[in-house]
Design a protein around this motif. Sequence first.
Motif, PDB file in Angstrom:
ATOM      1  N   ASP A  69      62.641  91.739 -70.678  1.00 10.05           N
ATOM      2  CA  ASP A  69      62.543  91.476 -69.381  1.00 10.05           C
ATOM      3  C   ASP A  69      61.742  90.309 -68.798  1.00 10.05           C
ATOM      4  O   ASP A  69      61.835  89.610 -67.827  1.00 10.05           O
ATOM      5  CB  ASP A  69      62.159  92.595 -68.522  1.00 10.05           C
ATOM      6  N   ALA A  70      60.942  89.670 -69.844  1.00  6.04           N
ATOM      7  CA  ALA A  70      60.309  88.576 -69.597  1.00  6.04           C
ATOM      8  C   ALA A  70      61.158  87.362 -69.167  1.00  6.04           C
ATOM      9  O   ALA A  70      62.224  86.940 -70.034  1.00  6.04           O
ATOM     10  CB  ALA A  70      59.347  88.063 -70.863  1.00  6.04           C
ATOM     11  N   ALA A  71      60.944  86.767 -67.860  1.00  5.66           N
ATOM     12  CA  ALA A  71      61.797  85.631 -67.342  1.00  5.66           C
ATOM     13  C   ALA A  71      61.111  85.463 -66.157  1.00  5.66           C
ATOM     14  O   ALA A  71      60.210  85.887 -65.450  1.00  5.66           O
ATOM     15  CB  ALA A  71      63.302  86.165 -67.473  1.00  5.66           C
ATOM     16  N   GLU A  72      61.955  84.493 -65.405  1.00  5.29           N
ATOM     17  CA  GLU A  72      61.700  84.109 -63.966  1.00  5.29           C
ATOM     18  C   GLU A  72      62.539  84.865 -63.172  1.00  5.29           C
ATOM     19  O   GLU A  72      63.913  84.906 -63.281  1.00  5.29           O
ATOM     20  CB  GLU A  72      61.854  82.706 -63.755  1.00  5.29           C
ATOM     21  N   TYR A  73      62.215  85.401 -61.920  1.00  2.00           N
ATOM     22  CA  TYR A  73      63.071  86.306 -60.950  1.00  2.00           C
ATOM     23  C   TYR A  73      62.897  85.606 -59.711  1.00  2.00           C
ATOM     24  O   TYR A  73      61.751  85.294 -59.295  1.00  2.00           O
ATOM     25  CB  TYR A  73      62.415  87.704 -60.988  1.00  2.00           C
ATOM     26  N   PHE A  74      63.970  85.531 -58.939  1.00  3.12           N
ATOM     27  CA  PHE A  74      64.192  84.841 -58.080  1.00  3.12           C
ATOM     28  C   PHE A  74      65.037  85.582 -56.889  1.00  3.12           C
ATOM     29  O   PHE A  74      65.701  86.385 -57.061  1.00  3.12           O
ATOM     30  CB  PHE A  74      65.145  83.536 -57.957  1.00  3.12           C
ATOM     31  N   GLY A 134      62.226  77.165 -56.802  1.00  2.00           N
ATOM     32  CA  GLY A 134      63.650  77.734 -56.777  1.00  2.00           C
ATOM     33  C   GLY A 134      64.911  76.776 -56.393  1.00  2.00           C
ATOM     34  O   GLY A 134      64.337  75.596 -55.977  1.00  2.00           O
ATOM     35  N   PRO A 135      65.735  77.243 -56.931  1.00  2.00           N
ATOM     36  CA  PRO A 135      66.850  76.207 -56.486  1.00  2.00           C
ATOM     37  C   PRO A 135      67.313  76.193 -55.195  1.00  2.00           C
ATOM     38  O   PRO A 135      66.924  76.818 -54.408  1.00  2.00           O
ATOM     39  CB  PRO A 135      67.944  77.238 -57.272  1.00  2.00           C
ATOM     40  N   PHE A 164      76.444  81.239 -62.261  1.00  2.00           N
ATOM     41  CA  PHE A 164      75.549  79.878 -62.794  1.00  2.00           C
ATOM     42  C   PHE A 164      75.589  79.512 -64.266  1.00  2.00           C
ATOM     43  O   PHE A 164      75.829  80.303 -64.934  1.00  2.00           O
ATOM     44  CB  PHE A 164      73.922  80.147 -62.442  1.00  2.00           C
ATOM     45  N   GLY A 165      75.756  77.972 -64.405  1.00  3.85           N
ATOM     46  CA  GLY A 165      75.960  77.309 -65.585  1.00  3.85           C
ATOM     47  C   GLY A 165      74.242  77.461 -66.003  1.00  3.85           C
ATOM     48  O   GLY A 165      73.387  77.651 -65.249  1.00  3.85           O
ATOM     49  N   GLU A 166      74.019  76.751 -67.202  1.00  2.00           N
ATOM     50  CA  GLU A 166      72.817  76.566 -67.728  1.00  2.00           C
ATOM     51  C   GLU A 166      72.077  75.503 -67.264  1.00  2.00           C
ATOM     52  O   GLU A 166      70.846  75.245 -67.255  1.00  2.00           O
ATOM     53  CB  GLU A 166      72.899  76.686 -69.204  1.00  2.00           C
ATOM     54  N   GLN A 177      68.894  79.552 -70.240  1.00  2.00           N
ATOM     55  CA  GLN A 177      70.119  80.519 -69.709  1.00  2.00           C
ATOM     56  C   GLN A 177      70.187  80.127 -68.078  1.00  2.00           C
ATOM     57  O   GLN A 177      69.103  79.789 -67.359  1.00  2.00           O
ATOM     58  CB  GLN A 177      70.052  82.067 -69.765  1.00  2.00           C
ATOM     59  N   GLY A 178      71.499  80.400 -67.692  1.00  3.51           N
ATOM     60  CA  GLY A 178      71.707  80.307 -66.157  1.00  3.51           C
ATOM     61  C   GLY A 178      71.012  81.293 -65.294  1.00  3.51           C
ATOM     62  O   GLY A 178      70.958  82.345 -65.959  1.00  3.51           O
ATOM     63  N   LEU A 179      71.011  81.311 -64.081  1.00  3.09           N
ATOM     64  CA  LEU A 179      70.801  82.249 -63.183  1.00  3.09           C
ATOM     65  C   LEU A 179      71.575  83.533 -63.193  1.00  3.09           C
ATOM     66  O   LEU A 179      72.879  83.155 -63.224  1.00  3.09           O
ATOM     67  CB  LEU A 179      70.683  81.807 -61.844  1.00  3.09           C
TER      68      LEU A 179
END
Lengths: 115, 114
Positions: B85-90, A42-43, A106-108, B42-44
């Motif tokens: 919805d496939a992605a990373e979730y934080f 994670g960031p 957030f940016g990319e 893409q960004g968060l």
Amino acid sequence: DAGVTQSPTHLIKTRGQQVTLRCSPKSGHDTVSWYQQALGQGPQFIFQYYEEEERQRGNFPDRFSGHQFPNYSSELNVNALWLGDSALYLCASSAPGLAVTGELFFGEGSRLTVL
Amino acid sequence: AQSVTQPDIHITVSEGASLELRCNYSYGATPYLFWYVQSPGQGLQLLLKYFSGDTLVQGIKGFEAEFKRSQSSFNLRKPSVHWSDAAEYFCAVAPMDSSYKLIFGSGTRLLVRP
């Protein structure tokens, strides 16, 4: 309305070099935060800039420094690069009054590879 | 020390099935709580947030999350998953006494079977 823009998107450096990453916040936003995201992690918070000053800093060495300009854009500088600095560097901006609540855009990101 | 734990590294669900992503935090008081999603290239993006009040919060894209103080948890749910919805979730927290920074979990990668 442009969101958060970062440049460059990708770059490759060698150990010992220095790098500068740039960020333009979303229109109307005055606070910029920088995060480092290592692969599979994670960031992690590096620091936050508000009114051209570093307001808070995470657990990163002094090799990481930043700047915020009067137009609210920001730079992240990393000196004496080493392999462990390879990561995606994310810039995030927030609107006046919302930085304290963690609502970030957030940016990319800029993907840095250190060889 | 403050921390966020997402115990599931990967989760695979079939399209149309329900989803629950787990998040636990370690902090002395109730922090601000967030879920972000990161799609490739893409960004968060902020899905939802909890500051106070109703412990069930609604977010974008049909997601919801429930804050349970007794379990220090903030799990994300969706009743019917779509392939997009496939992605990373934080999951992330912003401690109220140091709320300028977000502390993120290590993420859960969601895969959706057609």
